[in-house]
Scaffold this motif. Structure first.
Motif, mmCIF file in Angstrom:
data_model
loop_
_atom_site.group_PDB
_atom_site.id
_atom_site.type_symbol
_atom_site.label_atom_id
_atom_site.label_comp_id
_atom_site.label_asym_id
_atom_site.label_seq_id
_atom_site.Cartn_x
_atom_site.Cartn_y
_atom_site.Cartn_z
ATOM 1 N N VAL A 2 11.751 7.808 -17.302
ATOM 2 C CA VAL A 2 11.531 8.355 -15.956
ATOM 3 C C VAL A 2 10.350 7.644 -15.286
ATOM 4 C CG1 VAL A 2 10.878 10.420 -14.658
ATOM 5 C CG2 VAL A 2 12.535 10.586 -16.524
ATOM 6 N N ALA A 3 9.272 7.458 -16.049
ATOM 7 C CA ALA A 3 8.128 6.725 -15.505
ATOM 8 C C ALA A 3 8.528 5.311 -15.116
ATOM 9 C CB ALA A 3 6.994 6.690 -16.529
ATOM 10 N N GLY A 4 9.354 4.673 -15.957
ATOM 11 C CA GLY A 4 9.796 3.315 -15.665
ATOM 12 C C GLY A 4 10.580 3.224 -14.367
ATOM 13 N N ILE A 5 11.336 4.272 -14.040
ATOM 14 C CA ILE A 5 12.043 4.289 -12.753
ATOM 15 C C ILE A 5 11.036 4.322 -11.607
ATOM 16 C CG2 ILE A 5 13.552 5.666 -11.267
ATOM 17 C CD1 ILE A 5 15.016 6.547 -13.851
ATOM 18 N N GLY A 6 9.990 5.149 -11.758
ATOM 19 C CA GLY A 6 8.954 5.197 -10.721
ATOM 20 C C GLY A 6 8.229 3.870 -10.570
ATOM 21 N N TYR A 7 7.854 3.266 -11.693
ATOM 22 C CA TYR A 7 7.180 1.961 -11.633
ATOM 23 C C TYR A 7 8.123 0.904 -11.040
ATOM 24 C CZ TYR A 7 4.391 4.294 -15.305
ATOM 25 O OH TYR A 7 3.648 5.177 -16.039
ATOM 26 N N GLY A 8 9.406 1.006 -11.411
ATOM 27 C CA GLY A 8 10.378 0.040 -10.903
ATOM 28 C C GLY A 8 10.561 0.124 -9.403
ATOM 29 N N LEU A 9 10.556 1.349 -8.869
ATOM 30 C CA LEU A 9 10.651 1.509 -7.414
ATOM 31 C C LEU A 9 9.408 0.951 -6.727
ATOM 32 C CD1 LEU A 9 12.184 5.099 -7.256
ATOM 33 C CD2 LEU A 9 13.294 2.968 -6.548
ATOM 34 N N ALA A 10 8.248 1.201 -7.330
ATOM 35 C CA ALA A 10 7.012 0.647 -6.766
ATOM 36 C C ALA A 10 7.074 -0.881 -6.760
ATOM 37 C CB ALA A 10 5.811 1.132 -7.567
ATOM 38 N N TYR A 11 7.592 -1.465 -7.844
ATOM 39 C CA TYR A 11 7.726 -2.928 -7.919
ATOM 40 C C TYR A 11 8.720 -3.435 -6.882
ATOM 41 C CZ TYR A 11 8.813 -7.560 -9.759
ATOM 42 O OH TYR A 11 9.027 -8.906 -9.883
ATOM 43 N N ARG A 12 9.836 -2.746 -6.761
ATOM 44 C CA ARG A 12 10.895 -3.184 -5.851
ATOM 45 C C ARG A 12 10.390 -3.234 -4.418
ATOM 46 N NH1 ARG A 12 13.650 -4.732 -2.540
ATOM 47 N NH2 ARG A 12 15.893 -4.459 -2.138
ATOM 48 N N TYR A 13 9.598 -2.244 -4.011
ATOM 49 C CA TYR A 13 9.201 -2.152 -2.605
ATOM 50 C C TYR A 13 7.760 -2.600 -2.341
ATOM 51 C CZ TYR A 13 13.559 0.363 -2.046
ATOM 52 O OH TYR A 13 14.891 0.698 -2.032
ATOM 53 N N GLY A 14 6.959 -2.768 -3.396
ATOM 54 C CA GLY A 14 5.570 -3.143 -3.176
ATOM 55 C C GLY A 14 5.041 -4.271 -4.037
ATOM 56 N N GLY A 15 5.847 -4.751 -4.978
ATOM 57 C CA GLY A 15 5.401 -5.864 -5.807
ATOM 58 C C GLY A 15 4.728 -5.415 -7.088
ATOM 59 N N LEU A 16 4.273 -6.391 -7.853
ATOM 60 C CA LEU A 16 3.705 -6.124 -9.174
ATOM 61 C C LEU A 16 2.436 -5.279 -9.084
ATOM 62 C CD1 LEU A 16 3.939 -6.605 -12.197
ATOM 63 C CD2 LEU A 16 2.666 -8.739 -11.904
ATOM 64 N N GLY A 17 1.594 -5.539 -8.098
ATOM 65 C CA GLY A 17 0.371 -4.758 -7.955
ATOM 66 C C GLY A 17 0.655 -3.282 -7.752
ATOM 67 N N LEU A 43 0.831 -1.204 0.000
ATOM 68 C CA LEU A 43 0.000 0.000 0.000
ATOM 69 C C LEU A 43 0.865 1.254 0.000
ATOM 70 C CD1 LEU A 43 -2.756 1.359 0.169
ATOM 71 C CD2 LEU A 43 -2.634 1.112 2.674
ATOM 72 N N LYS A 44 1.894 1.276 0.821
ATOM 73 C CA LYS A 44 2.785 2.431 0.892
ATOM 74 C C LYS A 44 3.486 2.654 -0.441
ATOM 75 C CE LYS A 44 6.628 4.287 3.631
ATOM 76 N NZ LYS A 44 7.556 4.008 4.778
ATOM 77 N N ALA A 45 3.979 1.570 -1.055
ATOM 78 C CA ALA A 45 4.670 1.684 -2.343
ATOM 79 C C ALA A 45 3.708 2.122 -3.439
ATOM 80 C CB ALA A 45 5.321 0.348 -2.704
ATOM 81 N N SER A 46 2.463 1.658 -3.370
ATOM 82 C CA SER A 46 1.464 2.044 -4.370
ATOM 83 C C SER A 46 1.172 3.531 -4.304
ATOM 84 C CB SER A 46 0.172 1.248 -4.159
ATOM 85 O OG SER A 46 0.386 -0.136 -4.312
ATOM 86 N N VAL A 47 0.904 4.029 -3.099
ATOM 87 C CA VAL A 47 0.586 5.456 -2.925
ATOM 88 C C VAL A 47 1.769 6.320 -3.341
ATOM 89 C CG1 VAL A 47 0.037 7.233 -1.233
ATOM 90 C CG2 VAL A 47 -1.105 5.009 -1.124
ATOM 91 N N ALA A 48 2.966 5.941 -2.888
ATOM 92 C CA ALA A 48 4.158 6.717 -3.241
ATOM 93 C C ALA A 48 4.419 6.643 -4.745
ATOM 94 C CB ALA A 48 5.366 6.196 -2.464
ATOM 95 N N GLY A 49 4.196 5.463 -5.337
ATOM 96 C CA GLY A 49 4.427 5.302 -6.770
ATOM 97 C C GLY A 49 3.481 6.135 -7.603
ATOM 98 N N VAL A 50 2.202 6.119 -7.252
ATOM 99 C CA VAL A 50 1.219 6.912 -7.989
ATOM 100 C C VAL A 50 1.538 8.398 -7.854
ATOM 101 C CG1 VAL A 50 -1.191 7.631 -8.093
ATOM 102 C CG2 VAL A 50 -0.630 5.210 -7.826
ATOM 103 N N ALA A 51 1.722 8.871 -6.621
ATOM 104 C CA ALA A 51 1.944 10.304 -6.389
ATOM 105 C C ALA A 51 3.256 10.779 -7.005
ATOM 106 C CB ALA A 51 1.927 10.591 -4.888
ATOM 107 N N GLY A 52 4.337 10.081 -6.693
ATOM 108 C CA GLY A 52 5.650 10.519 -7.157
ATOM 109 C C GLY A 52 5.788 10.466 -8.671
ATOM 110 N N THR A 53 5.391 9.349 -9.271
ATOM 111 C CA THR A 53 5.546 9.201 -10.718
ATOM 112 C C THR A 53 4.649 10.172 -11.462
ATOM 113 O OG1 THR A 53 5.999 6.850 -10.359
ATOM 114 C CG2 THR A 53 5.548 7.538 -12.611
ATOM 115 N N THR A 54 3.420 10.340 -10.999
ATOM 116 C CA THR A 54 2.484 11.245 -11.671
ATOM 117 C C THR A 54 2.976 12.686 -11.630
ATOM 118 O OG1 THR A 54 0.608 9.796 -11.174
ATOM 119 C CG2 THR A 54 0.114 12.103 -11.673
ATOM 120 N N ILE A 55 3.386 13.145 -10.471
ATOM 121 C CA ILE A 55 3.839 14.540 -10.339
ATOM 122 C C ILE A 55 5.086 14.786 -11.185
ATOM 123 C CG2 ILE A 55 4.825 16.217 -8.729
ATOM 124 C CD1 ILE A 55 2.965 14.969 -6.576
#
Length: 284
Positions: free
Chosen positions: A241-256, A141-153
């Motif tokens: 750049v987006a791929g880095i954000g998605y990759g961090l979300a994957y690394r810390y929160g999984g595929l979802g 959940l934490k990785a998802s929220v951070a991934g959405v917010a950080g990558t989008t902004i």
């Protein structure tokens, strides 16, 4: 009747994530693709892709010999590129949007409900369960929220700086179809391939080396960026750049978490900014 194949595919995506419902997925795929063939959305030539994917799935099973697993993954990688680029014969993908300008200054947008590209995602989710590492719900959940917010902004500010989009909130009539297709077929397939398979696979292969996870993340992000080369260098930069954000979300929160980060950016782009991009000056 034309929508039947896609209803089956849309139902198969959540089913594949549930251990209790996972057994439904092959049946839903059979029903969906059989309906597509009866509608003329598939021709017998599509059997080539389906047969090769089944052979690759058999070959990559953990109990197979190393040479067979290598061959299976090689066949899959070639097929993944060909299916994603719509090069394989036998698929008559249904156009459901466009060409349409969502705003007067936007490039016309066309969307298809694809039957070829989603096969890549389903193959990965069924044949390679290791692409979905387990994480605690709180971490995901934490990785998802951070991934959405950080990558989008970051990405949308960069797109504004590059002059690719403007602030243009909108709610087209086709929004529901765009969102459904994007989250269930587009982002699931792309994240399963680039984050789960490429990033996750490289992390496994390089685990004996220092910084293996960082290398894997960067390689997958760059590959994702290069996959957007038809849009020009600006889109390569943005997608990397987006791929880095998605990759961090994957690394810390999984595929979802990676899927949610990807979908969150796409949804914000579609609803709030020029979509897909501004028309170049002087082009009608």
């Amino acid at each position: 009747m034309v929508a039947a194949p896609f209803i089956a595919l849309f139902l198969a995506v959540p089913a594949v994530w549930s251990p209790a419902a996972r057994w439904l997925v092959p049946g839903l795929l059979i029903v969906g693709y059989a309906a597509a063939m009866s509608n003329g959305q598939l021709t017998p030539l599509a059997a080539l892709s389906l047969g090769l994917l089944l052979a690759a799935a058999f070959a990559v099973a953990p109990q197979r010999q190393a040479w067979m697993r290598f061959a299976g993954h090689t066949v899959f990688i070639v097929l993944a590129v060909a299916l994603s680029m719509h090069w394989m014969p036998g698929f008559n993908n249904l156009r459901v949007i466009g060409p349409e300008r969502f705003t007067a200054d936007a490039v016309p947008f066309t969307m298809f409900l694809n039957l070829d590209k989603p096969l890549v995602g389903f193959w990965l989710l069924l044949a390679c369960p290791w692409i979905r590492p387990r994480h605690a719900p709180a971490a995901s959940l934490k990785a998802s929220v951070a991934g959405v917010a950080g990558t989008t902004i970051v990405c949308l500010l960069l797109a504004l700086a590059l002059g690719l989009v403007r602030w243009e909130p909108k709610l087209p009539a086709s929004t529901w179809l765009f969102m459904l297709n994007n989250v269930l077929l587009v982002t699931v397939t792309e994240e399963a391939l680039f984050r789960g398979y490429l990033q996750g696979g490289l992390s496994r292969l390089l685990k004996r080396f220092a910084h293996a996870d960082v290398i894997a993340l960067c390689v997958a992000a760059l590959a994702f960026g290069l996959a957007h080369f038809p849009g020009g260098w600006q889109w390569i930069v943005l997608a990397t750049v987006a791929g880095i954000g998605y990759g961090l979300a994957y690394r810390y929160g999984g595929l979802g978490a990676a899927i949610l980060a990807h979908f969150g950016l796409n949804a914000a782009h579609f609803l709030l900014f020029t979509y897909p991009m501004l028309q170049a000056p002087g082009v009608s």
